[in-house]
Design an enzyme around this catalytic site. Structure first.
Site, PDB file in Angstrom:
ATOM      1  N   HIS A 185      -3.502   3.368   8.510  1.00 11.62           N
ATOM      2  CA  HIS A 185      -2.180   2.860   8.840  1.00 11.62           C
ATOM      3  C   HIS A 185      -1.230   4.049   8.971  1.00 11.62           C
ATOM      4  O   HIS A 185      -1.161   4.888   8.070  1.00 11.62           O
ATOM      5  CB  HIS A 185      -1.661   1.937   7.741  1.00 11.62           C
ATOM      6  CG  HIS A 185      -2.303   0.591   7.777  1.00 11.62           C
ATOM      7  ND1 HIS A 185      -2.166  -0.313   6.754  1.00 11.62           N
ATOM      8  CD2 HIS A 185      -3.066  -0.018   8.698  1.00 11.62           C
ATOM      9  CE1 HIS A 185      -2.823  -1.417   7.048  1.00 11.62           C
ATOM     10  NE2 HIS A 185      -3.390  -1.255   8.225  1.00 11.62           N
ATOM     11  N   GLU A 190       0.849  -1.186   0.000  1.00 11.81           N
ATOM     12  CA  GLU A 190       0.000   0.000   0.000  1.00 11.81           C
ATOM     13  C   GLU A 190       0.881   1.231   0.000  1.00 11.81           C
ATOM     14  O   GLU A 190       2.090   1.140   0.190  1.00 11.81           O
ATOM     15  CB  GLU A 190      -0.951  -0.008   1.204  1.00 11.81           C
ATOM     16  CG  GLU A 190      -0.233   0.010   2.535  1.00 11.81           C
ATOM     17  CD  GLU A 190      -1.174  -0.219   3.724  1.00 11.81           C
ATOM     18  OE1 GLU A 190      -2.165  -0.955   3.587  1.00 11.81           O
ATOM     19  OE2 GLU A 190      -0.895   0.343   4.788  1.00 11.81           O
TER      20      GLU A 190
END
Lengths: 295, 376
Positions: free
Chosen positions: A249, A211
């Protein structure tokens, strides 16, 4: 075969007497994991009843290892105690320490990484779902009933995307799936897992999930080009994430031109890794890499 | 959390790092008073968490109190790259003799700390790194040993900074370590004509995860949806589109945004309900998303790991019960898989709510949500 975790692994749980620790210990046991000990400072000598099995609690990691032969630790202690819990595991030289705890300060993550580098412990996490070798053992919180054992290896920064891919490819099955965590500083990287999967005779192909943020995927691409001969299929999340905003995150933040999903996709495709646009397409690419039709 | 320049300089002051005298003002009148107290030419600096203030006209010189009031009136309320300057820092004007760059930061790739020091300060460091990478000295910092006098001297020597800067570097590192900072950047760090080292600007990012062991400046409340979500413990980021998105796990939600974009629609937000979410969390999430008037359809995408899909379904039913009384009628597309998915799907079908549609795959659900947002 599998990487890092097999049916012979003997697991101890740091923080097993806490709510999260006991809940997930029960699930690990149900998945067939040999959970042999719990560790909670000051609570040694007790045991926790998990129905079919009572797991003894020790006051220290060293004692638990000496008494039970444990060789994997799973850490569920709260963030403020995580650094000292991991330092203790590293001092006891446990070979694998899986840190599930979310919200560990980055300075602590850097210190525990440094401790591991000076010792003999591999750290996975923090802020990760752990790893599972389906049908053999589970160290962490990855659900065991969504997939089967097989010959695909998986490494991912994201927990739920790991589950999604494991589920989509449940008929083919996995040797090991490792959730390395999405924090900025982590113990085990994509590259560490790629190396282990390449060397594992039980793994035929690898799914890598990345990601936005950092350059771990770009580094992984360079590693794959030089060292990995097994087919690798990848997925990168975060094409639509705006610059400068944290998407959950702590590591998933794009600043400037580096770290974008597009840059990662291009780096991976440049070394021949096929990158899916969605998790489903990624699963299809893996099927075609293995010459297997959809179930 | 990124600090404003004035907050960073307050921290600098506490850690013995010299900064120009000054204070923050919220009104032109306050700026005038501060300038009068300082009794010298001042600089008025817009307080925004973005770069390029100077180019945007957010940094202005003022010869005295009257000019300070006038300049502050220009700067307060100014929009700099979408950031509104609600405050200005009023500081004694300082003339640099030389300008340097100094920073400590977290090096993600190496999983450690890194020092970056250069004798060529003042310009954007990214620009300097691109045009003259050799001008930046980079040194990994041992997390245990940190930066002692010897390391600080090594940095100043290598980068060509005066010896007097070493002590400031040592203190900047102490701040980094003591405050759990992810970034401490001074650009420019200056040497004045009378050989004093001073931080003329300051950028500090503090680690939100370490909040439990520090007293931190409070986040500003603007009454935005993001603030309301934060108050409920939800991880929400507002975007510009019309498809509201809720999911569990940062990676899956980011992926859902991408799949919505791939289906030809723009996502309205990022919302991660996290692991093991309860019905209440789901209901809170739905409420926040539907409070956004730009949202034309909602996509709920959950893969139950720890999160149980029946809790998610119950949350949707609860939220719709509450919202229905307020006349809500925007369509909600739901995709549930994983832990207790069948129970969750049954709860939703039994509820027979007119706005809820279930789709079995992520891609299919995104396509339907996109179609519904377009009014088809």
């Amino acid at each position: 075969m599998a990487i890092f975790l097999t049916k012979d692994s003997r697991v101890l749980v740091q923080g097993m007497t806490g709510a999260e620790g006991s809940r997930h210990t029960a699930r690990m046991l149900a998945a067939g994991t040999e959970v042999v000990a719990g560790v909670t400072p000051g609570k040694g000598g007790r045991s926790v009843d998990f129905g079919e099995r009572a797991v003894p609690v020790f006051g220290s990691v060293a004692e638990a290892m000496a008494q039970t032969g444990a060789d994997v630790s799973v850490v569920f202690v709260p963030p403020r105690f995580t650094l000292s819990a991991v330092q203790e595991a590293v001092s006891a030289a446990v070979p694998l320490c899986v840190v599930i705890t979310e919200g560990v300060p980055v300075h602590d993550a850097i210190r525990l990484r440094a401790a591991a580098a000076a010792g003999q412990t591999r750290i996975i996490g923090p802020n990760c779902p752990g790893l599972i070798s389906p049908g053999q053992s589970s160290a962490g919180i990855i659900p065991a009933d969504i997939t089967s054992s097989g010959r695909i290896g998986l490494v991912s920064k994201s927990g739920t995307l790991t589950y999604q891919l494991m589920y989509e490819l449940r008929d083919l099955g996995f040797s090991t799936a490792v959730g390395i965590g999405g924090d900025p500083v982590i113990g085990t990287t994509h590259i560490d897992c790629l190396r282990a999967f390449q060397d594992d005779p039980g793994t035929d192909a690898i799914v890598m999930i990345g990601e936005i943020g950092g350059d771990a995927e770009e580094r992984a691409a360079a590693y794959i080009a030089a060292n990995v001969t097994k087919p690798v299929v990848a997925y990168v999340a975060g094409f639509t994430a705006p610059e400068g905003k944290t998407m959950g995150h702590a590591g998933a933040i794009v600043s400037g031109s580096s770290g974008t999903a597009q840059a990662k996709k291009e780096a991976l495709e440049a070394v021949g890794v096929r990158v899916g646009r969605t998790p489903s397409e990624t699963a299809r690419l893996m099927r075609s890499a293995l010459g297997r039709a959809a179930a | 959390m990124d600090l404003y320049e004035y907050q960073a300089k307050e921290l600098f002051g506490r850690h013995g790092i010299p900064v120009p005298q000054g204070r923050v003002a919220e009104t032109p009148e306050q700026a005038r008073e501060i300038a009068a107290e300082l009794g010298a030419p001042v600089v008025i600096k817009a307080q925004v968490k973005t770069g390029g203030r100077g180019k945007a006209g957010g940094i202005r010189a003022a010869a005295g109190p009257a000019a300070a009031e006038q300049e502050a009136a220009h700067v307060i309320g100014m929009d700099i790259k979408g950031h509104i300057a609600n405050r200005v820092l009023v500081e004694t004007a300082t003339v640099p003799f030389e300008e340097y760059y100094a920073a400590f930061l977290v090096d993600r790739a190496e999983g450690g700390f890194l020092a970056m020091v250069s004798s060529q300060g003042g310009m954007e460091i990214e620009e300097l790194a691109a045009t003259d990478p050799g001008a930046i000295v980079r040194l990994p910092i041992d997390p245990v040993a940190g930066v002692d006098a010897g390391t600080a001297r090594l940095l100043t020597e290598k980068a060509g900074l005066p010896e007097a800067a070493a002590e400031v570097l040592e203190r900047l590192w102490k701040l980094m370590a003591a405050e759990d900072a992810l970034l401490v950047e001074v650009n420019p760090l200056i040497c004045t004509t009378d050989q004093r080292i001073m931080a003329l600007d300051g950028k500090v990012t503090l680690d939100d995860n370490a909040g439990f062991r520090h007293e931190r400046p409070g986040e500003e409340r603007t009454g935005s949806l993001e603030d309301r979500a934060r108050a409920k413990g939800l991880n929400y980021v507002k975007l510009d589109g019309s498809v509201g998105v809720i999911g569990n796990g940062a990676g899956l939600v980011m992926s859902t945004l991408d799949v919505v974009a791939g289906a030809g629609a723009d996502p309205a937000n990022f919302l991660d309900i996290g692991g093991g979410a309860s019905a209440q969390v789901m209901a809170d999430g739905l409420e926040i998303i539907l409070a956004d008037p730009d949202v034309k359809s909602v996509l709920v995408n959950v893969f139950g790991g720890i999160t149980a899909c029946d809790a998610v379904a119950n949350g949707i039913v609860t939220a719709l019960g509450l919202l229905g009384e307020r006349g809500h009628s925007r369509p909600i597309v739901v995709r549930l898989d994983g832990n207790n998915a069948e129970v969750g799907r049954r709860i939703l079908s039994d509820a027979r709510h007119p706005v809820v549609r279930q789709v079995s795959t992520m891609d299919g659900a995104a396509e339907m949500a996109a179609r519904l947002a377009a009014g088809a």
